[in-house]
Structure formats: C-alpha cells, structure tokens
Write a protein that holds these residues in place. Sequence first.
Motif, short mmCIF file in Angstrom:
data_model
loop_
_atom_site.label_atom_id
_atom_site.label_comp_id
_atom_site.label_asym_id
_atom_site.label_seq_id
_atom_site.Cartn_x
_atom_site.Cartn_y
_atom_site.Cartn_z
N THR A 1 0.62 -1.33 0.03
CA THR A 1 -0.05 0.10 0.33
C THR A 1 0.48 1.54 -0.07
OG1 THR A 1 0.04 0.02 3.06
CG2 THR A 1 -1.36 -1.46 1.48
N GLN A 2 0.23 2.17 0.12
CA GLN A 2 0.95 3.78 0.10
C GLN A 2 1.86 3.74 1.01
OE1 GLN A 2 -1.59 6.87 -0.62
NE2 GLN A 2 -0.08 8.75 -0.71
N ALA A 3 1.55 3.50 2.30
CA ALA A 3 2.86 3.57 3.41
C ALA A 3 3.56 3.11 3.50
CB ALA A 3 0.98 3.41 4.44
N ASP A 4 3.71 1.65 2.68
CA ASP A 4 4.68 0.59 3.60
C ASP A 4 5.90 0.89 2.56
OD1 ASP A 4 2.14 -2.28 2.74
OD2 ASP A 4 2.51 -1.19 4.87
N GLY A 5 6.88 0.65 3.20
CA GLY A 5 7.63 0.66 2.47
C GLY A 5 8.22 -1.20 1.34
N GLN A 6 9.44 -0.13 0.70
CA GLN A 6 9.14 -1.66 -0.22
C GLN A 6 10.13 -2.89 -0.06
OE1 GLN A 6 8.99 -1.43 -5.06
NE2 GLN A 6 11.00 -0.48 -4.35
N LEU A 7 9.78 -4.19 -0.23
CA LEU A 7 11.03 -4.58 0.59
C LEU A 7 11.28 -5.53 -1.02
CD1 LEU A 7 9.32 -6.28 3.88
CD2 LEU A 7 11.42 -4.62 3.04
N VAL A 8 12.69 -6.29 -1.31
CA VAL A 8 12.38 -7.19 -1.66
C VAL A 8 13.51 -8.10 -1.20
CG1 VAL A 8 12.58 -5.20 -3.34
CG2 VAL A 8 14.97 -5.52 -2.59
N VAL A 9 13.81 -8.96 -2.35
CA VAL A 9 14.81 -10.01 -2.19
C VAL A 9 15.69 -10.57 -2.81
CG1 VAL A 9 14.51 -13.14 -2.38
CG2 VAL A 9 12.96 -11.63 -1.54
N TYR A 10 16.69 -10.62 -2.12
CA TYR A 10 17.68 -11.05 -3.46
C TYR A 10 18.32 -12.55 -3.50
CZ TYR A 10 22.63 -11.34 -6.01
OH TYR A 10 23.55 -11.06 -6.50
N GLN A 11 18.81 -13.41 -4.41
CA GLN A 11 19.06 -14.32 -4.29
C GLN A 11 20.36 -14.22 -5.01
OE1 GLN A 11 16.49 -17.47 -5.62
NE2 GLN A 11 14.66 -16.38 -4.77
N ASN B 1 8.69 5.11 -22.89
CA ASN B 1 8.27 4.65 -21.81
C ASN B 1 7.94 3.84 -20.24
OD1 ASN B 1 5.41 4.56 -23.62
ND2 ASN B 1 6.08 3.42 -25.23
N LEU B 2 7.70 4.99 -19.18
CA LEU B 2 8.37 4.60 -17.93
C LEU B 2 7.53 3.94 -17.58
CD1 LEU B 2 11.70 5.59 -17.47
CD2 LEU B 2 10.61 7.38 -16.16
N VAL B 3 7.89 2.80 -16.29
CA VAL B 3 7.57 2.38 -15.77
C VAL B 3 8.42 1.97 -14.04
CG1 VAL B 3 8.01 -0.39 -15.15
CG2 VAL B 3 5.16 0.62 -16.29
N HIS B 4 7.30 1.40 -13.35
CA HIS B 4 7.63 1.33 -11.93
C HIS B 4 7.88 0.31 -11.50
CE1 HIS B 4 8.06 1.22 -7.66
NE2 HIS B 4 8.52 2.45 -7.68
N GLY B 5 9.34 -0.42 -11.74
CA GLY B 5 8.91 -1.60 -11.85
C GLY B 5 9.67 -2.49 -10.51
N GLY B 6 8.78 -1.68 -9.40
CA GLY B 6 9.06 -2.36 -7.76
C GLY B 6 7.88 -3.10 -7.58
N ALA B 7 7.44 -3.06 -6.57
CA ALA B 7 6.23 -3.35 -5.72
C ALA B 7 5.07 -3.00 -6.43
CB ALA B 7 6.27 -3.36 -4.40
N SER C 1 3.97 13.01 5.53
CA SER C 1 5.33 12.83 5.47
C SER C 1 5.43 11.02 5.76
CB SER C 1 6.92 13.71 6.08
OG SER C 1 6.68 12.78 7.09
N SER C 2 4.58 10.53 6.36
CA SER C 2 4.83 9.18 6.96
C SER C 2 4.35 7.74 6.04
CB SER C 2 4.80 8.14 8.31
OG SER C 2 3.30 9.05 8.77
N VAL C 3 3.47 8.45 5.40
CA VAL C 3 2.43 8.05 4.67
C VAL C 3 2.76 8.19 3.21
CG1 VAL C 3 0.46 7.21 4.21
CG2 VAL C 3 1.04 8.15 6.18
N ARG C 4 4.19 8.58 2.63
CA ARG C 4 4.35 9.55 1.31
C ARG C 4 4.46 8.51 0.66
NH1 ARG C 4 6.82 13.98 0.38
NH2 ARG C 4 6.84 13.00 -2.51
N GLY C 5 4.65 6.67 0.80
CA GLY C 5 4.84 6.02 -0.44
C GLY C 5 6.35 6.34 -1.27
N ALA C 6 6.98 5.41 0.26
CA ALA C 6 8.60 5.38 -0.27
C ALA C 6 9.34 5.53 -0.59
CB ALA C 6 8.99 5.40 1.31
#
Lengths: 612, 120
Positions: A144-154, A246-252, A267-272
């Motif tokens: 959601t907009q309030a969460d930070g983005q978590l990613v996985v690296y293998q 043609n730009l796209v946001h490649g994250g979550a 600012s805490s719900v900014r969409g980090a």
Amino acid sequence: MAMVSRFAFFLLWISVLSSTTHSELVISRIDRRVDLSSHIVRALFSMKVENVGSKVVSEVLLAFPNMQAKNLAAIKTLYNEGRGKVKASSVSLPTAVVEPEGMPPELTFYSVSLPKGLEKGGTVSLDVLAVFAHSLQPFPEEITQADGQLVVYQDSAYYLSPYTVKVQTLGIRLPGGRVESYTKFPNAKLVDSEITYGPFENLPAFSYSPVIVHFENNYPFAVAHELVREIEISHWGNVQITEHYNLVHGGAKTKGGFSRLDYQARSSVRGASSFSHLIFRLPPRAHSIYYRDEIGNISTSHFWGDSRKTQLEIEPRFPIFGGWKTSFTIGYGLPLQDFLFKVDGKRMLNITFGSPMDEVIVDNLIVKVVLPEGSNGISASVPFPTKQGEEIKYSHLDIVGRPVLVLEKSNVVPEHNLYFQVYYHFNNLSLLGEPMMLISGFFLLFVACIVYMHTDMSISKSSASYLAKIQLEEVQATVQQIQNIINQCLAVHDKLDASLRDLSRTGDVQSCKIARKTADAQLKELVKELKPLVTFLHHSPQASHIWPKVEELVAKEKDMQEKMFLRHSTVVDCFEKKLGGREIENRVASQQQKLAALRQEVDDLLEFLDEI
Amino acid sequence: MCDRSRLSKHRVSQCAAPCGLRSGQWRPDPSGTRLPHLLCFLRRMAPKPVTSPVPVQWYPALSALLLIGGLFFTAFFFIYEATSSTRNRSLAKEVVIAAVASTFLGFGSLFLLLATGVYV
C-alpha cells in the motif's frame, strides 16, 4: 525455493564430474562484492587465477546459473597487469560460450580470453564486473501507499566456478534501512548495512550455497519498457536528439488506491518507494531542450549547464508508484562540431549509445541515427553486440529521403552508455541541394508571372473594347519611347554643359569645338528618330488627350537645343577673344536664365507623362 | 597512453581510457568528447571536427540581408512588369531579374529556416 532444492540436487550430481574437468586452473583468491544499493545489481569479482596444470592456458571460464544469467545485462573484465597498484587499462572481452563437454545446461559460461597465455605456475589477477537488471524481486509483490518496499536477492555464498577455489569471501552491501532477514549459514555477519560471508577455504568446483537476503530498498525503480532514441544530423550545424520514453515503476505494485492528501500532508505515508524526480545528464552545450508528452508541454523541469555537462531534472505529471506508467518525450540539440568528425575521407559520428537518464534499466532500446540525404556507405561500430537495420525517413526538403541506421538492444543498463561510431560518406555539394530546391520554387513563381503577363487571355479578339485596349497600349509604348529619346537629348545637353565647364577650367578650345560637333550629330539623329513617333501619335485617335503635351514637350526641347548652341558659340567666341570671365558671364546671363526655365518645364512635362 | 599534443586542438579532452573500478560503478567521462582509443594512435589521421560551411552565429543576420535583397529584386521585377508596355518588354531582362530575385529569396529563406531552429 523449489529452484534452490533442484539446484542442490544437481550439484550433488555435478560434483562427480568436477574433479575430472578444468583442473588446470585454480582460483587462489576471490573477493566478491555485490552492491544492492540501487535497483541495478552490480557484482565485482576480484580474483587471482593460478595455473597448476602443465599446459599454457589462454582462457578463464566464468559460470553463472541460468537464473542469474538471463538477468545479466553487462559484463566487463579488467586485467591487472603487474604486481603493483598500476592498473593497465587493457580489457579482455568475455563472450558467452556453451561448454559441450557434459556441462549442465543450468549454467551459462562466459569465457575470458587472456591477452597472453598463462604459463605453468603463473598467476593472473582479473576484475570482473557483472551488472544484473531485474534481479531484485519485490516481496511482497503488492504494497500500500504507507508501506516501504521490501525486495529479495538470491545468490550463492560459495562462488560457483568450474575451478577449485582456495580462499573466498562475499560482501553484500545494502542500501541501509531495514533488513528483514538474511541467510545466516554459512558464517554471515551483518555490520553496518553490509553482510559478509566467509572467508571460506578450499572449496571444490561448483560448490553452491544459496543465500537469500530480504531487505528494504526504496531506490526509484525506474524501468523504461521502450526507449526510442532518434539522433538526427544536419550538416548545417546541429545534432538533434529526440527520446521517447515509456517509463514504468519496476518495484512492488501499489494496491489500495492513492490518497493525494496522505501523500502531501503526512510524510510518513508518502509512498517511500515512489519517485517524482528524474535526472538526465546531457552533454555540455545542449540547447533547445523540451519536455512534453501526448497532452502537451510539461513545465515542471529545470536545467542548468556548465562547460562539462548539462543537467536536466524533470518531474512527471504525477508521482510514479509501483506498477504505474508514464510516457514522455525529451528533445535537445547539440552543436555539430562536438560529435561529427572527418576521418580518412569518411565522416564519423561519435555519440553515446544509452539513455542519459540516471540509473534506468531499458528493456528495449532502439537508437535511430538519421543521416542527411545523400549519405552512403554507412557502417557502425558499437562496443557491444546490437541488432542493426536500415530504413528511410522523409523530413524537411527531402527528395529521396534520409537513410536511417537502426540499432536495437535489449536489457540496457547505464554501463552501456558508451560512445559508438557511425561512418559514412557525404559529398559537401549535396548540401547545396536544399537551397537549390527553394530557389527553383521561387523561380517557378516568377516564371508563372511572366507567362501570365505575356499571354493574351481575352476571349474575343474583335470586340470594340479589346481593339481600343490594343490601341491604348500602342500609344503608351510610343509615349514611352518618346520619353526615352527626350531623356537621351537631355543627356547630350548635359554633356555639352560639361564641356563648357571643362573649357573654363582647362582652356582647351579645340576639344570644346569637337564636343559641340559630336553633340550636334547626336541630336540630329535623335530628332530623326523622334519624327515617326510624333507623326504616329499625331494621327492616332487615342492619343488625343496627351497629344498637346507631347507637342509642347518636343517644341520646348527644340527651343532648348537652339539656346544651348547659341550659348555655346558665345562662350567659345569670348574665349577666343580672350575676354575675362566676368564679361562672359554678363553676356551669357540672360540665355542661362532662359535655359534654366526651359529645363524645368521639360522636366515637369516628363513627369506628367510618366504618370499617365 | 595518447599524446594530447597530437590531437586536434578543438575540443578533445582525453582519450577513451576505461576508468578504474570504484565501488562497483563506472560511468563514461561526462566532459567534452571522448574519442575511441584506437584513433589516438593514428597521428596523421587525427579526426577533424566538422562544422557548418557558414558560421552559425551569422544565420539570423544573413537571412535578414538576403531576404531584404530578394524582396528588393522582387519589387523591381513587379514594377518592371507593371510599367512597361507589351511591346517594350524584353524577356531577357525579365528572366534575369527573376533569376536574381529567386536566388536571393531562396538562400534567404534557407537561412531563415536555419536561424529559427529548423535545421533542414
């Protein structure tokens, strides 16, 4: 996770093979440093390879699991010559080679060719930089907009290599922020946003130990699905670059709607992980920069330039959250002398290949180099493999069209932003073709005017008005000719005057007399020419309203002639008798006045006739 | 490495030397132009920058001058057409004036296009 277990199984199977193959080389030390601070994963391997076999070895194999290899966008090997800190800048080119000798298909091999063979007992140090695109998987995949983005690296804690590795370490640098979890086996230490695995000693070939790091990465994941970069060259002094993104946001991906209020107020719900600014580094002396999209111009942009670069910062119309798209066009012009050179009789364009945007992954990059009309013998030299093609573009003032060289590449990262060259022949005379086209266009207009004036487009050739028009034209022509002749007479008068002035200056009576004789002859001829014209006018009915004026003109002119000659002879006489200047003037005074008056009248009449 | 003195004076800052790796990232040199490494060693064939045949700063002034000249000759042409009568007109004079006028107008409009940024 299924991937990992399958891998472990095959590893068991492969360890049987490993001892028999590739035993000539041993990696005595390898330090791997993986940088995860942006969305492009950069891995640097510094390795020392030792030849423990008996033959000279000229290539080193690098192995990547297929899962990693399909994300591998760029790979570069640097070869450190010598023992000291001096880094020689020779580059060896790795190429993908598939091993035929029973190597498993789950691995992709890159072969690094050494500049000189490695003899028995020698060591060589290599630095390999591998860049991976799309290697960070967002997990959870929707936030959601309030969460930070978590990613996985293998990755693997043990370096996967066809050779035995004596000592190795792995360091993973994280961007700071939360580390959700990371594989603790074997020997993991998390210090200051850096995870270190190792050092591990004496591992056999193809050893693999899966490592998974789950962490927070809020770096802007700018991914351009398609980028069309058009470079248009004009030999009149400009290189125009137009880029369509043609730009796209490649994250979550974002779920749960977007609240503008939360975005701006709290600012805490900014969409980090969202981003709203994009930075472009353009070459210096870029001018006429524009930023627009399908709707029109986008005014939220700033640019500033100095002698080394021009920096353009743009804000799209809305902040880009996960899964959101935007498309826009950036265009700018560059001075020609910075990029086009003459080499060996050919012309060479030297310009960067990739996008000037900071840290962007381009899924599909198409570079179109539009060369001016009349270029031939086109060839390109690009430092990495691309798909090349040609097409034609029709632009301003084109007859046959401009040749376009199309270069395509997929999975492009900023490491591909190198200079490439395009060679072609161009004759400078072809540059003249464009003004010639404009000149002939204007000339055709004038020719049309001439043709129109010369043709007679009246319908009936015997109507009264038509005949009247014809006669009027003839009268006009005659009047013009008479005017011409009168002007010539006046010119002769002037010459006579000049001869008199010469006389008073130099005292040469002979030349004066000669001048008078020639003037006499010329005037006689002119009068002869005048006669038929005057008679024609006299007899034509159309000229009845101007006939009196013309008659007057001719009469006055004749008068002038007589008075002129009289004055001339008086002056010459006085001169011969050697009378003083004052005397001459006295005698000629009255004649002079009359002449002046006559001259004025003649001029007036001429003007009047002009206006008819 | 390459000798700077042998390169053209114009705007070449340094040769294309791949930079050393620093913390896992490398970027191309953003200053000026980088020529391919190979060309540094071809002393006799040092690349010469190609410029426009007419200096770019002259474009607006040149276009104004040529267009004014062109309009002057156009005026001359039309005045001649209007005032001369059918018999007195000489085709040669007309064609010559038209040619001169169209040359001036053609070049003037070309430089006008270039001065306004439409690099044809």
